[in-house]
Scaffold this motif. Structure first.
Motif, PDB file in Angstrom:
ATOM      1  N   GLN A   1      51.382  20.642  42.285  1.00  0.00           N
ATOM      2  CA  GLN A   1      52.652  21.321  42.559  1.00  0.00           C
ATOM      3  C   GLN A   1      53.269  20.836  43.864  1.00  0.00           C
ATOM      4  O   GLN A   1      54.482  20.697  43.977  1.00  0.00           O
ATOM      5  CB  GLN A   1      52.448  22.841  42.606  1.00  0.00           C
ATOM      6  CG  GLN A   1      52.203  23.489  41.257  1.00  0.00           C
ATOM      7  CD  GLN A   1      50.755  23.383  40.806  1.00  0.00           C
ATOM      8  OE1 GLN A   1      49.855  23.300  41.620  1.00  0.00           O
ATOM      9  NE2 GLN A   1      50.539  23.393  39.505  1.00  0.00           N
ATOM     10  N   ALA A   2      52.416  20.560  44.872  1.00  0.00           N
ATOM     11  CA  ALA A   2      52.921  20.047  46.150  1.00  0.00           C
ATOM     12  C   ALA A   2      53.536  18.656  45.966  1.00  0.00           C
ATOM     13  O   ALA A   2      54.561  18.327  46.584  1.00  0.00           O
ATOM     14  CB  ALA A   2      51.791  20.001  47.177  1.00  0.00           C
ATOM     15  N   ILE A   3      52.916  17.843  45.107  1.00  0.00           N
ATOM     16  CA  ILE A   3      53.490  16.524  44.794  1.00  0.00           C
ATOM     17  C   ILE A   3      54.870  16.700  44.173  1.00  0.00           C
ATOM     18  O   ILE A   3      55.812  15.972  44.507  1.00  0.00           O
ATOM     19  CB  ILE A   3      52.552  15.754  43.835  1.00  0.00           C
ATOM     20  CG1 ILE A   3      51.278  15.318  44.572  1.00  0.00           C
ATOM     21  CG2 ILE A   3      53.263  14.541  43.238  1.00  0.00           C
ATOM     22  CD1 ILE A   3      50.199  14.758  43.660  1.00  0.00           C
ATOM     23  N   ARG A   4      55.025  17.684  43.305  1.00  0.00           N
ATOM     24  CA  ARG A   4      56.313  17.920  42.657  1.00  0.00           C
ATOM     25  C   ARG A   4      57.374  18.330  43.687  1.00  0.00           C
ATOM     26  O   ARG A   4      58.537  17.937  43.580  1.00  0.00           O
ATOM     27  CB  ARG A   4      56.175  18.989  41.570  1.00  0.00           C
ATOM     28  CG  ARG A   4      57.450  19.173  40.748  1.00  0.00           C
ATOM     29  CD  ARG A   4      57.261  20.092  39.571  1.00  0.00           C
ATOM     30  NE  ARG A   4      56.574  19.391  38.485  1.00  0.00           N
ATOM     31  CZ  ARG A   4      55.296  19.614  38.154  1.00  0.00           C
ATOM     32  NH1 ARG A   4      54.596  20.513  38.819  1.00  0.00           N
ATOM     33  NH2 ARG A   4      54.739  18.952  37.184  1.00  0.00           N
ATOM     34  N   VAL A   5      56.979  19.122  44.683  1.00  0.00           N
ATOM     35  CA  VAL A   5      57.913  19.525  45.741  1.00  0.00           C
ATOM     36  C   VAL A   5      58.434  18.291  46.486  1.00  0.00           C
ATOM     37  O   VAL A   5      59.637  18.128  46.700  1.00  0.00           O
ATOM     38  CB  VAL A   5      57.240  20.501  46.739  1.00  0.00           C
ATOM     39  CG1 VAL A   5      58.140  20.733  47.950  1.00  0.00           C
ATOM     40  CG2 VAL A   5      56.929  21.830  46.063  1.00  0.00           C
ATOM     41  N   LEU A   6      57.517  17.400  46.892  1.00  0.00           N
ATOM     42  CA  LEU A   6      57.908  16.198  47.629  1.00  0.00           C
ATOM     43  C   LEU A   6      58.756  15.271  46.761  1.00  0.00           C
ATOM     44  O   LEU A   6      59.699  14.634  47.236  1.00  0.00           O
ATOM     45  CB  LEU A   6      56.666  15.458  48.127  1.00  0.00           C
ATOM     46  CG  LEU A   6      55.845  16.183  49.199  1.00  0.00           C
ATOM     47  CD1 LEU A   6      54.586  15.388  49.530  1.00  0.00           C
ATOM     48  CD2 LEU A   6      56.665  16.413  50.457  1.00  0.00           C
ATOM     49  N   ASP A   7      58.423  15.212  45.478  1.00  0.00           N
ATOM     50  CA  ASP A   7      59.184  14.400  44.520  1.00  0.00           C
ATOM     51  C   ASP A   7      60.621  14.908  44.443  1.00  0.00           C
ATOM     52  O   ASP A   7      61.584  14.144  44.576  1.00  0.00           O
ATOM     53  CB  ASP A   7      58.487  14.477  43.154  1.00  0.00           C
ATOM     54  CG  ASP A   7      59.055  13.507  42.129  1.00  0.00           C
ATOM     55  OD1 ASP A   7      60.076  12.853  42.409  1.00  0.00           O
ATOM     56  OD2 ASP A   7      58.475  13.400  41.041  1.00  0.00           O
ATOM     57  N   ALA A   8      60.771  16.217  44.249  1.00  0.00           N
ATOM     58  CA  ALA A   8      62.099  16.811  44.142  1.00  0.00           C
ATOM     59  C   ALA A   8      62.876  16.719  45.450  1.00  0.00           C
ATOM     60  O   ALA A   8      64.115  16.712  45.446  1.00  0.00           O
ATOM     61  CB  ALA A   8      61.978  18.270  43.708  1.00  0.00           C
ATOM     62  N   ALA A   9      62.154  16.623  46.567  1.00  0.00           N
ATOM     63  CA  ALA A   9      62.804  16.521  47.881  1.00  0.00           C
ATOM     64  C   ALA A   9      63.312  15.112  48.161  1.00  0.00           C
ATOM     65  O   ALA A   9      63.832  14.851  49.251  1.00  0.00           O
ATOM     66  CB  ALA A   9      61.837  16.959  48.975  1.00  0.00           C
ATOM     67  N   GLY A  10      63.156  14.210  47.204  1.00  0.00           N
ATOM     68  CA  GLY A  10      63.738  12.883  47.343  1.00  0.00           C
ATOM     69  C   GLY A  10      62.826  11.824  47.918  1.00  0.00           C
ATOM     70  O   GLY A  10      63.295  10.748  48.312  1.00  0.00           O
ATOM     71  N   CYS A  11      61.518  12.103  47.963  1.00  0.00           N
ATOM     72  CA  CYS A  11      60.591  11.077  48.446  1.00  0.00           C
ATOM     73  C   CYS A  11      60.499   9.946  47.426  1.00  0.00           C
ATOM     74  O   CYS A  11      60.327  10.194  46.239  1.00  0.00           O
ATOM     75  CB  CYS A  11      59.209  11.672  48.687  1.00  0.00           C
ATOM     76  SG  CYS A  11      59.126  12.787  50.111  1.00  0.00           S
ATOM     77  N   ASP A  12      60.639   8.724  47.906  1.00  0.00           N
ATOM     78  CA  ASP A  12      60.507   7.565  47.024  1.00  0.00           C
ATOM     79  C   ASP A  12      59.048   7.257  46.741  1.00  0.00           C
ATOM     80  O   ASP A  12      58.674   6.839  45.639  1.00  0.00           O
ATOM     81  CB  ASP A  12      61.154   6.336  47.661  1.00  0.00           C
ATOM     82  CG  ASP A  12      62.635   6.537  47.935  1.00  0.00           C
ATOM     83  OD1 ASP A  12      63.374   6.753  46.958  1.00  0.00           O
ATOM     84  OD2 ASP A  12      63.026   6.515  49.113  1.00  0.00           O
ATOM     85  N   VAL A  13      58.208   7.449  47.775  1.00  0.00           N
ATOM     86  CA  VAL A  13      56.770   7.191  47.672  1.00  0.00           C
ATOM     87  C   VAL A  13      56.032   8.409  48.216  1.00  0.00           C
ATOM     88  O   VAL A  13      56.393   8.957  49.263  1.00  0.00           O
ATOM     89  CB  VAL A  13      56.355   5.947  48.485  1.00  0.00           C
ATOM     90  CG1 VAL A  13      54.856   5.710  48.383  1.00  0.00           C
ATOM     91  CG2 VAL A  13      57.118   4.715  48.018  1.00  0.00           C
ATOM     92  N   ILE A  14      55.009   8.856  47.484  1.00  0.00           N
ATOM     93  CA  ILE A  14      54.162   9.961  47.946  1.00  0.00           C
ATOM     94  C   ILE A  14      52.738   9.437  48.057  1.00  0.00           C
ATOM     95  O   ILE A  14      52.161   8.973  47.073  1.00  0.00           O
ATOM     96  CB  ILE A  14      54.212  11.163  46.980  1.00  0.00           C
ATOM     97  CG1 ILE A  14      55.647  11.688  46.849  1.00  0.00           C
ATOM     98  CG2 ILE A  14      53.289  12.278  47.466  1.00  0.00           C
ATOM     99  CD1 ILE A  14      55.833  12.717  45.747  1.00  0.00           C
TER     100      ILE A  14
END
Length: 317
Positions: free
Chosen positions: A130-143
Motif C-alpha cells: 500500500q505504501a508503494i501505491r501511495v508513492l506511485d500515485a504521488a508521481g514517483c517515477d522510480v520507487i
C-alpha cells in the motif's frame, strides 16, 4: 475525519507532508484506509519499482542512496521505502537507513520513508504494497524498496518489485549465502558492492558460475548481469541503472512486466483477505461454538479436520 480527496490531491502535487500522512494511514491500518486505496487505485501503476536485498553489511543503504543520486541526475522523481528492523520497545523503525540518506533530505523530488517490519518476516513491512501505491500515485517515477537485511527470508521482495537487485560483498561468505537463501532464483540484477576490496573479482566469478549452474534458459530469456560497484564513491552505479533500464525494457517488450504486476496485485488481495479472515477467526477464541467442537474432538466424537470445516462454515457463513 481526514479529508482524503484533498490529501490525495496534495500528494499528487508532490507535497511531502501529504505523502507522509497517507503512508501513516497505511501503517496505522486507519479506518479510512479503504477510502484512501479507492482514491489511489486509478492514479497508480506508472512507477518502476526496484527492490534491493542482500545480507546485512553489504551496503544496501549506501547503494540505495547512490541510486537516488543517479536517478535524480536523469530528472526522475524518486521514492524510497527503507524497511528497518522494529524497535523492541516502541515497535517503530530504527531509522538507520534515513540517517545514511540524509544528503537527499532537502530534495523536494525525493521522498524517503523508513517503515518498521513490526515483526513481519520476509524482510518487508506488511503495509509495503500500500505504501508503494501511495508513492506511485504521488508521481514517483522510480520507487526503491530496501529490505531489512534479515538474510534468508528476504525473498519476499521479489513479489513486491518489478526488478529485484541482489547485493553481495567480498569476504562476507555471500556465495554460500546466495546458494542457500534462494536468492539465485529471485535476482534480476546482481551487484557486488565494495568492489575495491580484495576478493571482489572472485566473488563475481563464483556468482557467475553459480548462476550458470542453475540455468535452464531459453533463447531470449533474461540473463541476470553482475555489476561491480563501490557505492560509497558512486562507482559503477551508472552501470547498475543501465542494467535496470535494460531489464525494464526487456519485461515491457515480452509482457513480463504486466504479468509481474498482476501477480503482485493477486498477492496483495490475498494478503488483505487472509488478514480479514484471521481477524474474524481471532474473535472465535473462547467462543462457545469453538469450545463445543474442541470437546467433541477431545472425546473422539469428531476429527479435527471435520471440526475445522464446521468452524470455517460458522465464521464465513
Amino acid at each position: 475525519m481526514i479529508d482524503v480527496p484533498t490529501l490525495v490531491e496534495q500528494a499528487r502535487e508532490g507535497r511531502p507532508r501529504a505523502v507522509a500522512r497517507l503512508i501513516s494511514l497505511v501503517e496505522g491500518a486507519s479506518p479510512q484506509l479503504r477510502e484512501v486505496m479507492a482514491a489511489l487505485a486509478p492514479l497508480s501503476g506508472k512507477a518502476y519499482v526496484v527492490g534491493l536485498t542482500g545480507s546485512p553489511g553489504v551496503g544496501k543503504s549506501t547503494s540505495t542512496s547512490a541510486l537516488v543520486t543517479a536517478y535524480r541526475r536523469l530528472g526522475k522523481r524518486v521514492g524510497v521505502l527503507a524497511v528497518d528492523p522494529s524497535s523492541p520497545f516502541s515497535g517503530g523503525a530504527l531509522l538507520g537507513d534515513r540517517v545514511r540518506m540524509q544528503e537527499h533530505a532537502t530534495d523536494p523530488e525525493v521522498f524517503i520513508r523508513s517503515m518498521a517490519t513490526r515483526g513481519h518476516l520476509g524482510g518487508l513491512a506488511w503495509s509495503a504494497p500500500q505504501a508503494i501505491r501511495v508513492l506511485d500515485a504521488a508521481g514517483c517515477d522510480v520507487i526503491l524498496v530496501e529490505t531489512v537485511g534479515v538474510g534468508q527470508s528476504e525473498v519476499e521482495i521479489a513479489a513486491q518489485a518489478d526488478t529485484t537487485v541482489v547485493l553481495l560483498a567480498p569476504g562476507m561468505g555471500d556465495g554460500i549465502q546466495a546458494a542457500k537463501a534462494g536468492i539465485l532464483e529471485i535476482g534480476d540484477v546482481y551487484v557486488v558492492n565494495k568492489a575495491d576490496r580484495d576478493g571482489a573479482d572472485a566473488t563475481a566469478r563464483e556468482l557467475n558460475h553459480m548462476l550458470g549452474l542453475g540455468e535452464a534458459r531459453q533463447a531470449g530469456d533474461w540473463r541476470p548481469p553482475i555489476v561491480k560497484t563501490v557505492a560509497a564513491k558512486q562507482e559503477g552505479i551508472d552501470e547498475v541503472v543501465e542494467a535496470l533500464e535494460k531489464h525494464l525494457a526487456w519485461m515491457a517488450g515480452n509482457g513480463e512486466l504486466a504479468a509481474r504486476r498482476v501477480r503482485r496485485a493477486a498477492q496483495e488481495v490475498e494478503a488483505i483477505a487472509v488478514t480479514a479472515l484471521r481477524q474474524r477467526f481471532g474473535d472465535v477464541h473462547g467462543d462457545k461454538h469453538l469450545d463445543a467442537l474442541a470437546r467433541r474432538v477431545a472425546d473422539g466424537e469428531l476429527d479435527p479436520y471435520a471440526a475445522a470445516d464446521q468452524l470455517i462454515a460458522a465464521v464465513t457463513g
